[in-house]
Design a protein around this motif. Structure first.
Motif, PDB file in Angstrom:
ATOM      1  N   SER A 208       0.829  -1.214   0.000  1.00 56.18           N
ATOM      2  CA  SER A 208       0.000   0.000   0.000  1.00 56.18           C
ATOM      3  C   SER A 208       0.858   1.257   0.000  1.00 56.18           C
ATOM      4  O   SER A 208       0.574   2.222  -0.699  1.00 56.18           O
ATOM      5  N   ASP A 237      -4.058   8.613  -6.599  1.00 52.92           N
ATOM      6  CA  ASP A 237      -3.330   7.386  -6.359  1.00 52.92           C
ATOM      7  C   ASP A 237      -2.595   7.461  -5.016  1.00 52.92           C
ATOM      8  O   ASP A 237      -2.641   6.524  -4.202  1.00 52.92           O
ATOM      9  N   ALA A 239      -3.314   9.342  -2.427  1.00 52.59           N
ATOM     10  CA  ALA A 239      -4.269   9.328  -1.319  1.00 52.59           C
ATOM     11  C   ALA A 239      -4.745   7.912  -1.057  1.00 52.59           C
ATOM     12  O   ALA A 239      -4.822   7.464   0.089  1.00 52.59           O
ATOM     13  N   SER A 240      -5.027   7.180  -2.140  1.00 56.27           N
ATOM     14  CA  SER A 240      -5.533   5.821  -1.985  1.00 56.27           C
ATOM     15  C   SER A 240      -4.517   4.928  -1.269  1.00 56.27           C
ATOM     16  O   SER A 240      -4.851   4.227  -0.308  1.00 56.27           O
ATOM     17  N   PHE A 242      -2.140   5.818   0.638  1.00 52.56           N
ATOM     18  CA  PHE A 242      -1.949   6.285   1.997  1.00 52.56           C
ATOM     19  C   PHE A 242      -3.068   5.776   2.913  1.00 52.56           C
ATOM     20  O   PHE A 242      -2.808   5.252   3.997  1.00 52.56           O
ATOM     21  N   ILE A 243      -4.324   5.899   2.434  1.00 55.40           N
ATOM     22  CA  ILE A 243      -5.461   5.420   3.234  1.00 55.40           C
ATOM     23  C   ILE A 243      -5.318   3.927   3.515  1.00 55.40           C
ATOM     24  O   ILE A 243      -5.468   3.469   4.639  1.00 55.40           O
ATOM     25  N   LEU A 244      -4.987   3.163   2.466  1.00 49.85           N
ATOM     26  CA  LEU A 244      -4.869   1.715   2.649  1.00 49.85           C
ATOM     27  C   LEU A 244      -3.760   1.372   3.629  1.00 49.85           C
ATOM     28  O   LEU A 244      -3.924   0.488   4.474  1.00 49.85           O
ATOM     29  N   ILE A 246      -2.728   3.144   6.119  1.00 49.85           N
ATOM     30  CA  ILE A 246      -3.205   3.454   7.471  1.00 49.85           C
ATOM     31  C   ILE A 246      -4.153   2.359   7.954  1.00 49.85           C
ATOM     32  O   ILE A 246      -4.031   1.866   9.080  1.00 49.85           O
ATOM     33  N   LEU A 247      -5.085   1.945   7.073  1.00 53.81           N
ATOM     34  CA  LEU A 247      -6.038   0.901   7.462  1.00 53.81           C
ATOM     35  C   LEU A 247      -5.321  -0.394   7.832  1.00 53.81           C
ATOM     36  O   LEU A 247      -5.671  -1.065   8.787  1.00 53.81           O
TER      37      LEU A 247
END
Lengths: 452, 88
Positions: A208, A237, A239-240, A242-244, A246-247
């Motif tokens: 990720s 891309d 942001a995506s 980065f979010i993943l 973190i999750l």
């Protein structure tokens, strides 16, 4: 015309991602995004800067053929490797564009453009080798366990510091080609060294994070070229990814720093299972339990993918349903080697997606579950994460399979999971083990259930 | 400065939209953003076709090929995956 097409492209890309928020509109969404990409490429091909189409056609044809072949023939179990590898391609394109831009028009660029170009080459180069390393680990060309040596973190931080220093030097003399190439070379080395100490279980985070880097590198290309669609798509891309990441970190109760520098998965100081009393169950008993269960929750893990047991898992689910039971699948966010990997494998085996439950949805249901069937999962059902403060897994949110009335664990051997941590679940009185290859065992279970 | 505006706002939009993608679709999401990161194709095309000399053209052509793998392969494989998600 070109900027209108770029605007259209940006809107379509965002609408496409919006489509992915619901499985019903997802396919339509991705087609919109593809259309957006077509608009962006079409707009670029209209650019008055272009003198010849020969090399462009050659590149698109070669790359397209390779990409299409990979897309058609790559098995779904190999998806994590495929994604890691393509991060390397995306980043490679960004680095090459950065270096070439520098070579042919370093003198014309503004300070901001130089800063972006340097960033692009730096992040791009460490993403190229980092992704190749992740690919090699996922493909098991390299050992999946962390590779560690003394003073590793100090060496890595020192090298990264040196790379940043080179970046700073480059900003003072932005037209220097040796500085740019030196920084790129060091970036390549840093990418390799960074992923070496990261174990297989942490790959979802790394993949990720590299996704995010590849996006940022593309965005930086946009800054350097003054190209809006590059900036927008790269930012989406970035942001995506980065979010993943973190999750994924949250799902393992770990921080970024811990994942990147913790060398997790080193089998140290684990309690021996000599004092655990393990109960095993016969095939016959397991089949009877499953046949008479009113509610069964299957917990799949990477082991299911390794033994290619997805189809057999579906047949088993059908047998439970045929005997009047209800079946659900409990998917832990980091089950498998990349975010959402299990969902894709089960969808491929034709299991409808409303039976695939996320951790928060399914955990309250375990106490009313008759049989929890664990197929090739280990760390994500380890109750030590909830109870044992000394466990390296402590604090990680887990699937509460141990709270089911009865737990059957399909296991190849007594080897501990990826994290190298013993699992006290196996010693619980409501838990029984069924040894053997997951697919074979499930196949036999299905046959017995049919006979009941 | 304009470019910075664009970057910040689109990162923000990305954050809001992608934050709502369910875990069910995280792998297709990643494959999709991977295809989108092939947007470097745009920069690569300008380089490969811009007639800026031998070295930039070679680098540009390789970059076009690398980015095309992502764009074409990425969208195809995302579609192949999403096709498998069967309606209940």
């Amino acid at each position: 015309m070109m900027s209108w097409l770029y605007l259209l492209a940006s809107v379509l890309l965002i609408l496409g991602l919006q489509g992915l928020t619901d499985p019903r509109g997802a396919r339509r969404g991705i087609q919109l995004a593809a259309l957006g990409m077509l608009a962006a490429v079409g707009g670029t091909l209209l650019s008055p800067e272009l003198r010849t189409y020969l090399w462009i056609a050659l590149g698109i044809f070669t790359g397209g053929a390779i990409g299409a072949a990979m897309a058609i023939y790559m098995p779904m179990t190999a998806m994590p490797q495929r994604i890691a590898l393509s991060h390397a391609f995306g980043a490679l394109a960004a680095v090459l564009v950065g270096v070439a831009e520098h070579l042919h028009r370093a003198a014309e660029l503004s300070t901001l453009q130089h800063a972006a170009l340097g960033f692009e080459v730096l992040f791009g180069s460490l993403t190229v080798t980092g992704s190749l390393m992740a690919f090699a680990k996922l493909q098991e060309l390299l050992p999946t366990a962390p590779i560690v040596y003394p003073f590793q973190n100090a060496t890595n931080l020192g090298l990264f510091g040196a790379t940043v220093l080179l970046y700073w030097a480059l900003m003072t003399t932005p037209t220097s080609t040796p500085l740019l190439l030196g920084m790129a070379a060091l970036g390549l080395v840093v990418g390799i060294l960074m992923v070496l100490p990261i174990g297989g279980a942490d790959m979802p985070v790394v993949v990720s994070l590299l996704n995010s880097y590849a996006g940022l590198a593309a965005s930086a290309t946009g800054f350097a070229l003054g190209n809006q669609v590059l900036i927008i798509a790269g930012a989406l891309d970035g942001a995506s990814g980065f979010i993943l990441s973190i999750l994924m970190c949250r799902a393992m109760n770990r921080s970024f720093t811990n994942v990147l520098f913790g060398a997790f998965g080193t089998p140290t100081a684990t309690t021996s299972h000599a004092d655990q009393t393990i109960r095993s169950v016969t095939l016959e008993d397991a089949a009877v339990q499953l046949a008479y269960a009113r509610k069964v929750v299957v917990v799949p893990g990477y082991g299911m993918a390794v033994s290619q047991a997805q189809q057999t898992v579906r047949e088993l689910a059908e047998q439970v349903a045929a005997h009047g039971g209800e079946v659900e699948f409990a998917i832990h966010p980091v089950a498998g080697r990349m975010p959402g990997h299990m969902n894709v494998l089960l969808a491929e085996a034709n299991i409808p997606y409303d039976q695939l439950k996320e951790m928060e949805q399914v955990n309250p249901e375990f106490p009313s579950t008759d049989v929890a069937l664990v197929v090739g999962a280990n760390d994500v059902v380890n109750p030590a994460a909830r109870e044992d403060k000394s466990s390296p897994l402590y604090g990680m949110p887990i699937l509460d399979a141990d709270r089911a009335r009865s737990v059957i664990v399909l296991k190849r051997s007594m080897k501990p999971g990826f994290a190298g941590v013993e699992n006290p679940l196996f010693a619980l009185p409501n838990c029984a083990l069924l040894f053997g290859d997951a697919r074979e065992t499930l196949g036999r279970l299905v046959a017995r259930m049919k006979a009941l | 400065m304009d470019t910075l505006y664009i970057f910040i706002l689109s990162a923000f939009v990305g954050w809001l939209v992608i934050g709502r993608v369910p875990a069910l679709l995280h792998t297709p999401l990643m494959a999709a953003t991977n295809a989108i990161s092939g947007i470097s194709l745009v920069g690569s095309i300008l380089l490969a076709g811009g007639d800026h000399g031998t070295v930039p053209t070679i680098l540009g052509t390789v970059a076009v090929a690398a980015a095309s793998i992502n764009v074409i392969g990425g969208f195809l494989i995302t579609d192949r995956m999403l096709k498998m998600f069967r309606k209940p």
